[in-house]
Enzyme design. Sequence first.
Site, mmCIF file in Angstrom:
data_model
loop_
_atom_site.group_PDB
_atom_site.id
_atom_site.type_symbol
_atom_site.label_atom_id
_atom_site.label_comp_id
_atom_site.label_asym_id
_atom_site.label_seq_id
_atom_site.Cartn_x
_atom_site.Cartn_y
_atom_site.Cartn_z
ATOM 1 N N TRP A 85 50.963 30.967 45.134
ATOM 2 C CA TRP A 85 50.825 32.387 44.878
ATOM 3 C C TRP A 85 49.636 32.958 45.640
ATOM 4 O O TRP A 85 48.566 32.360 45.654
ATOM 5 C CB TRP A 85 50.589 32.640 43.391
ATOM 6 C CG TRP A 85 51.666 32.112 42.508
ATOM 7 C CD1 TRP A 85 51.693 30.895 41.899
ATOM 8 C CD2 TRP A 85 52.873 32.774 42.148
ATOM 9 N NE1 TRP A 85 52.842 30.771 41.174
ATOM 10 C CE2 TRP A 85 53.585 31.896 41.296
ATOM 11 C CE3 TRP A 85 53.427 34.014 42.451
ATOM 12 C CZ2 TRP A 85 54.828 32.230 40.753
ATOM 13 C CZ3 TRP A 85 54.658 34.337 41.905
ATOM 14 C CH2 TRP A 85 55.344 33.458 41.072
ATOM 15 N N GLU B 120 49.568 50.030 25.897
ATOM 16 C CA GLU B 120 49.923 49.248 24.708
ATOM 17 C C GLU B 120 48.707 48.701 23.964
ATOM 18 O O GLU B 120 48.825 48.216 22.848
ATOM 19 C CB GLU B 120 50.805 48.050 25.118
ATOM 20 C CG GLU B 120 52.208 48.390 25.571
ATOM 21 C CD GLU B 120 52.283 48.711 27.064
ATOM 22 O OE1 GLU B 120 51.281 49.166 27.644
ATOM 23 O OE2 GLU B 120 53.358 48.513 27.652
ATOM 24 N N THR C 277 54.611 54.543 28.264
ATOM 25 C CA THR C 277 54.107 53.727 29.373
ATOM 26 C C THR C 277 54.594 54.359 30.671
ATOM 27 O O THR C 277 55.678 54.943 30.714
ATOM 28 C CB THR C 277 54.656 52.299 29.310
ATOM 29 O OG1 THR C 277 56.077 52.385 29.343
ATOM 30 C CG2 THR C 277 54.227 51.593 28.045
ATOM 31 N N LYS D 107 54.632 35.373 46.657
ATOM 32 C CA LYS D 107 55.025 33.962 46.508
ATOM 33 C C LYS D 107 55.203 33.353 47.883
ATOM 34 O O LYS D 107 56.199 33.573 48.540
ATOM 35 C CB LYS D 107 56.366 33.850 45.765
ATOM 36 C CG LYS D 107 56.395 34.520 44.435
ATOM 37 C CD LYS D 107 57.782 34.422 43.811
ATOM 38 C CE LYS D 107 57.979 35.498 42.788
ATOM 39 N NZ LYS D 107 58.300 36.825 43.345
HETATM 40 P P1 AMP Z 1 48.731 51.521 31.945
HETATM 41 O O1 AMP Z 1 49.468 51.228 30.700
HETATM 42 O O2 AMP Z 1 49.374 52.548 32.797
HETATM 43 O O3 AMP Z 1 47.303 51.818 31.691
HETATM 44 O O4 AMP Z 1 48.762 50.188 32.836
HETATM 45 C C1 AMP Z 1 48.250 48.969 32.364
HETATM 46 C C2 AMP Z 1 48.127 48.007 33.509
HETATM 47 O O5 AMP Z 1 47.148 48.454 34.434
HETATM 48 C C3 AMP Z 1 47.651 46.623 33.110
HETATM 49 O O6 AMP Z 1 48.679 45.818 32.601
HETATM 50 C C4 AMP Z 1 47.104 46.110 34.431
HETATM 51 O O7 AMP Z 1 48.121 45.612 35.259
HETATM 52 C C5 AMP Z 1 46.516 47.349 35.052
HETATM 53 N N1 AMP Z 1 45.081 47.381 34.792
HETATM 54 C C6 AMP Z 1 44.412 48.064 33.862
HETATM 55 N N2 AMP Z 1 43.092 47.852 33.943
HETATM 56 C C7 AMP Z 1 42.900 46.988 34.971
HETATM 57 C C8 AMP Z 1 41.770 46.355 35.561
HETATM 58 N N3 AMP Z 1 40.538 46.590 35.147
HETATM 59 N N4 AMP Z 1 41.986 45.508 36.592
HETATM 60 C C9 AMP Z 1 43.229 45.266 37.047
HETATM 61 N N5 AMP Z 1 44.335 45.834 36.547
HETATM 62 C C10 AMP Z 1 44.177 46.680 35.516
#
Ligand code: AMP
Length: 541
Positions: free
Chosen positions: A444, A328, A185, A439
């Site tokens: 929010w 994940e 991650t 916040k």
């Molecule tokens: P990663 O593991 O680096 O792909 O990050 C995952 C995170 O990216 C998610 O938990 C979201 O917070 C954000 N994310 C992924 N797709 C979207 C989306 N379509 N809209 C908003 N946030 C997103």
Amino acid sequence: MLGLMQDRPLALPHVFHRAEQLFGHRRLITAETSGERVTTVADWAVRVRRLATVLDSLGLSADARVGTFCWNTDRHLELYLAAPCTGRVLHTLNIRLFPEQLVYIVNHAEDEVVFVDRSLLPLLWPLVDKFETVRHIVVIDDGADHEIPSDPRVRDYEELLAAAEPFAGRFTVEEENSAAAMCYTSGTTGNPKGVVYSHRSAVLHSLITLTSDAFALSERDVVLPIVPMFHANAWGIPYGALLAGAELVFPGPNMTPEAIVGQLERHRVTVTGGVPTIWMGVRPLLADHDLSSLRAIICGGSAVPRSLSEAYREAIGIPMLHAWGMTETSPIASVSSRRSHQEAWSEDERADARARQGQPVPFVDLRIADPESGEELPWDDRATGELQAAGPWIAKEYYRGEGGGTQFTQDGWLRTGDVASVDKWGFVRLVDRTKDLVKSGGEWISSVDLENEIMAHPAVAEAAVIAIPHEKWTERPLACVVVKPGQSLTAEELIEFLTPRVAKWWLPDAVEFIDEVPKTSVGKFSKKTLRDKFAGYTLPS
Ligand code: AMP
């Protein structure tokens, strides 16, 4: 009573053999420093077979982690199959990580070999002595002129391949739950955590990319994954495209908007995918190119601004196909595909729906829960809670049990850290990351929603909203705004624009004009960097 069906493992060798047997004539095109390389799936398959022999001859252990430090290329795709088909674990390394993180990840995963594009050697080589388990550095010569160190650990990819007999026969992986690939991650706090995909999860996830309410990948497609192959396996697109028999076009090291749009046009690409930042960059070029072949622009990784999606629809006739997921979740968990009830809607209402993160794809279960009590919340589009996910390609724990139980619920669901509401149709609307919400006075403010409204201003190129501590209200929003070249905008004009669009108490307390929103290693807005930059910022009283 048991069913009487054959118990065949769901494993990646099937993806390889299917592509080799059925789609040998399909092309793989890769942009290199000096022009483009065009090959066929048939030629690629022979190279995968040679590479399988190479992995054995390097003396790697049976489940060795095979690191890759590469651009999106056909060579990288060779590793994508050769490693898991021989029982090894493909470990794609993010080329934009800080050196310390990279060293941590390589050592944590215990990579035994790292394959590196020659053009990326200067980033990797200075770290090699800190890699504790890496025995070989295999250089893939992509035409860059960086010097190749003379060191016994360094091997040449083409030489190794040329000396190897292609593996004959069928690859087999008997245990479908064995590890096929891993990704860390891009965690903004603490150490990155390892997500380990199984053959079963990778195959099922690939199959989903072929379904019509996801990406509908088929043999008739020409697919250009711009999302890096080290970012959640390029969203599963490479495996999905091979399974479907689609042609693949790879951008290689040249990720400029001009290069991307050139490839889209030249190769009559039908499906492409990348984070919003990429599409913001390409947007000014749309008018000068024939992109009529495109049928889907998959966009996700961060919220897709409604205005961006609409700009594409107006310019080339197709909006973004908004998807949500995480490393994940393999990553495809929800897609904002069109539903029959939307047929009667106006274009405006549909644009609103497209700005949502969409409905869960088959076999993914989503729910929203109160973060404190864990109580499940209704799908009424009003209640907001933590988005949680379960399914056969959703992680159940991190590599070596790290991250503790905190990211998984008692009943085994993944806690995503995203806050969302869901409407009665099952369409998710992401409000924010938990840690990015502002916040204000016990309420929010969604930084995502506010950014969306700011980016709807015609003079705004990009914008990010962060929380600034406030004595009375706890936090208040600061808007960090990038103005399009050749345009001008004042804070007052922006606030005036926002006033009819958001609640009064959502209006940013201050607007800072910046040259660029800092980005993370996978091209998302880095709120952390912005928060650091504006630490101690004083809001006007
Ligand atoms: P990663 O593991 O680096 O792909 O990050 C995952 C995170 O990216 C998610 O938990 C979201 O917070 C954000 N994310 C992924 N797709 C979207 C989306 N379509 N809209 C908003 N946030 C997103």
